[in-house]
Motif scaffolding. Structure first.
Motif, PDB file in Angstrom:
ATOM      1  N   LYS A  34      22.668  -5.958  28.368  1.00  0.00           N
ATOM      2  CA  LYS A  34      21.801  -4.983  29.031  1.00  0.00           C
ATOM      3  C   LYS A  34      21.293  -5.494  30.367  1.00  0.00           C
ATOM      4  O   LYS A  34      20.978  -4.718  31.262  1.00  0.00           O
ATOM      5  N   ALA A  35      21.165  -6.812  30.522  1.00  0.00           N
ATOM      6  CA  ALA A  35      20.762  -7.405  31.795  1.00  0.00           C
ATOM      7  C   ALA A  35      21.209  -8.857  31.774  1.00  0.00           C
ATOM      8  O   ALA A  35      21.207  -9.497  30.721  1.00  0.00           O
ATOM      9  N   ARG A 134      10.378  -5.332  34.828  1.00  0.00           N
ATOM     10  CA  ARG A 134      10.331  -3.992  34.232  1.00  0.00           C
ATOM     11  C   ARG A 134      11.394  -3.095  34.842  1.00  0.00           C
ATOM     12  O   ARG A 134      12.077  -2.355  34.153  1.00  0.00           O
ATOM     13  N   LYS A 135      11.521  -3.216  36.170  1.00  0.00           N
ATOM     14  CA  LYS A 135      12.475  -2.360  36.886  1.00  0.00           C
ATOM     15  C   LYS A 135      13.919  -2.683  36.443  1.00  0.00           C
ATOM     16  O   LYS A 135      14.687  -1.783  36.127  1.00  0.00           O
ATOM     17  N   GLU A 136      14.254  -3.960  36.385  1.00  0.00           N
ATOM     18  CA  GLU A 136      15.606  -4.334  35.959  1.00  0.00           C
ATOM     19  C   GLU A 136      15.885  -3.826  34.544  1.00  0.00           C
ATOM     20  O   GLU A 136      16.982  -3.359  34.241  1.00  0.00           O
ATOM     21  N   LEU A 138      14.292  -1.283  32.940  1.00  0.00           N
ATOM     22  CA  LEU A 138      14.316   0.189  32.894  1.00  0.00           C
ATOM     23  C   LEU A 138      15.676   0.717  33.345  1.00  0.00           C
ATOM     24  O   LEU A 138      16.267   1.585  32.726  1.00  0.00           O
ATOM     25  N   GLU A 139      16.190   0.101  34.432  1.00  0.00           N
ATOM     26  CA  GLU A 139      17.483   0.565  34.954  1.00  0.00           C
ATOM     27  C   GLU A 139      18.586   0.362  33.914  1.00  0.00           C
ATOM     28  O   GLU A 139      19.516   1.142  33.818  1.00  0.00           O
ATOM     29  N   ASN A 140      18.451  -0.709  33.127  1.00  0.00           N
ATOM     30  CA  ASN A 140      19.547  -1.049  32.220  1.00  0.00           C
ATOM     31  C   ASN A 140      19.359  -0.536  30.802  1.00  0.00           C
ATOM     32  O   ASN A 140      20.305  -0.528  30.016  1.00  0.00           O
ATOM     33  N   TYR A 141      18.135  -0.140  30.470  1.00  0.00           N
ATOM     34  CA  TYR A 141      17.876   0.247  29.078  1.00  0.00           C
ATOM     35  C   TYR A 141      17.805   1.741  28.867  1.00  0.00           C
ATOM     36  O   TYR A 141      17.368   2.199  27.835  1.00  0.00           O
ATOM     37  N   GLN A 142      18.199   2.530  29.857  1.00  0.00           N
ATOM     38  CA  GLN A 142      18.109   3.981  29.675  1.00  0.00           C
ATOM     39  C   GLN A 142      19.111   4.468  28.641  1.00  0.00           C
ATOM     40  O   GLN A 142      20.166   3.892  28.504  1.00  0.00           O
TER      41      GLN A 142
END
Ligand code: GDP
Length: 142
Positions: A34-35, A134-136, A138-142
């Motif tokens: 995911k990241a 958080r941003k990284e 959020l982008e990857n966990y949608q």
């Protein structure tokens, strides 16, 4: 049971060119990445990450090892991720790790054991946020 865990491909594995082989084992076992990033930890960051081991006799050598070169933290997703990933990496000491586990296949010693895996859902959340904003996420966990 949670579905996220934090893996780190440790500096010994990066140095020995094992990133690709280890990621292949992880994804073949059904984990989704995911990241991921490659970073060189400093003393404060490695010391903070291993804060729970502060009183252990090996704390200083652990921090020294984890700052000795770049490592690759990876946020992983799978059902029952923490337990599944710890099963995949095997015991802390590769001499005691089961056949087919990542540490059995690639690690040289109990201290330089190629991968980290979170030991609880609570620590997985803390450890993922140690490396990923958080941003990284959020982008990857949608
Ligand atoms: P893990 O959950 O299997 O990673 O094991 P622990 O939480 O007990 O230890 C954290 C990390 O500290 C291990 O993965 C090793 O890199 C390191 N470590 C554990 N035991 C020792 C030891 O006896 N000596 C040294 N130098 N490092 C150790």
């Amino acid at each position: 049971m949670g579905n996220r865990t934090l893996a780190i491909i440790k500096p010994d594995a990066v140095k020995n060119n094992l990133i690709g082989q280890i990621i292949k084992e992880i994804t073949s076992a059904g984990f989704k990445i995911k990241a991921m990033k490659m970073v060189r930890l400093n003393k404060d960051s490695a010391g903070g990450f291993y804060e729970v081991h502060k009183e252990r006799p090996f704390y200083n050598s652990l921090v020294e090892f984890m700052t000795s070169g770049p490592c690759v933290p990876i946020a992983l997703e799978k059902d029952n991720a923490v337990a599944e990933f710890r099963k995949l990496i095997g015991a802390t000491d590769p001499a005691e790790a089961a056949e087919g586990t990542i540490r059995k296949m690639f690690a040289q010693s109990k201290s330089e054991n190629v991968v980290h895996g979170s030991d609880s859902d609570e620590n997985a959340a803390i450890e993922i946020s140690h490396f990923f904003s958080r941003k990284e996420l959020l982008e990857n966990y949608q």
